[in-house]
Design a protein around this motif. Sequence first.
Motif, PDB file in Angstrom:
ATOM      1  N   ILE A 126       0.925  -1.200   0.005  1.00 46.10           N
ATOM      2  CA  ILE A 126       0.143   0.049  -0.090  1.00 46.10           C
ATOM      3  C   ILE A 126       0.985   1.120   0.089  1.00 46.10           C
ATOM      4  O   ILE A 126       1.672   1.424   0.865  1.00 46.10           O
ATOM      5  N   SER A 127       0.648   2.060  -1.029  1.00 43.61           N
ATOM      6  CA  SER A 127       1.734   3.140  -0.983  1.00 43.61           C
ATOM      7  C   SER A 127       0.954   4.534  -0.809  1.00 43.61           C
ATOM      8  O   SER A 127       1.468   5.519  -0.554  1.00 43.61           O
ATOM      9  N   SER A 128      -0.442   4.609  -0.654  1.00 38.76           N
ATOM     10  CA  SER A 128      -1.294   5.545  -0.049  1.00 38.76           C
ATOM     11  C   SER A 128      -1.371   5.618   1.396  1.00 38.76           C
ATOM     12  O   SER A 128      -2.140   4.838   1.981  1.00 38.76           O
ATOM     13  N   VAL A 129      -0.365   6.373   2.054  1.00 41.89           N
ATOM     14  CA  VAL A 129      -0.341   6.568   3.673  1.00 41.89           C
ATOM     15  C   VAL A 129      -0.471   7.673   3.905  1.00 41.89           C
ATOM     16  O   VAL A 129       0.373   8.664   3.336  1.00 41.89           O
ATOM     17  N   ALA A 130      -1.132   8.246   5.083  1.00 40.97           N
ATOM     18  CA  ALA A 130      -1.139   9.350   5.380  1.00 40.97           C
ATOM     19  C   ALA A 130      -1.086   9.438   7.020  1.00 40.97           C
ATOM     20  O   ALA A 130      -1.593   8.316   7.577  1.00 40.97           O
TER      21      ALA A 130
END
Length: 136
Positions: A126-130
Amino acid sequence: MRNHRAHYFGSEEKARIEIIPMIDIMMFLLVFFMLVTLKMIENNGMKLELPQSSTSAPIETTKITLGVTRDGALHLNGVAISEVNLIARLKELQATKKVDVVIAGDKGVDYQRIVRTMDVVRMAGISSVALATSQN
């Protein structure tokens, strides 16, 4: 003349309650309270003191909240989970749909622990990290 409304055949029209507008109002209230309730469930029951940021912005499509407590424990949507189980669960979710992860670290969490948590999420593909913050 009488104040009663009369039908053209001469019989009086009885007063009646219009129920259709009342149903419309009740449906509107139901939808309104459902949306408000969904917005209130966002925190998943974990009590975290988030750090503040003046440039924070809300994320529109948050799917998963990953909490990191001061003692370093991980919580996936409010449920405690180990790193190994977290990777497996994230890979399972990533296989079915696009997953966005928000890491909500407690204010006193070591920065290295947050970076380690981001690495664990990226190991799952998973590259979508906030990072979650609270506004000033």
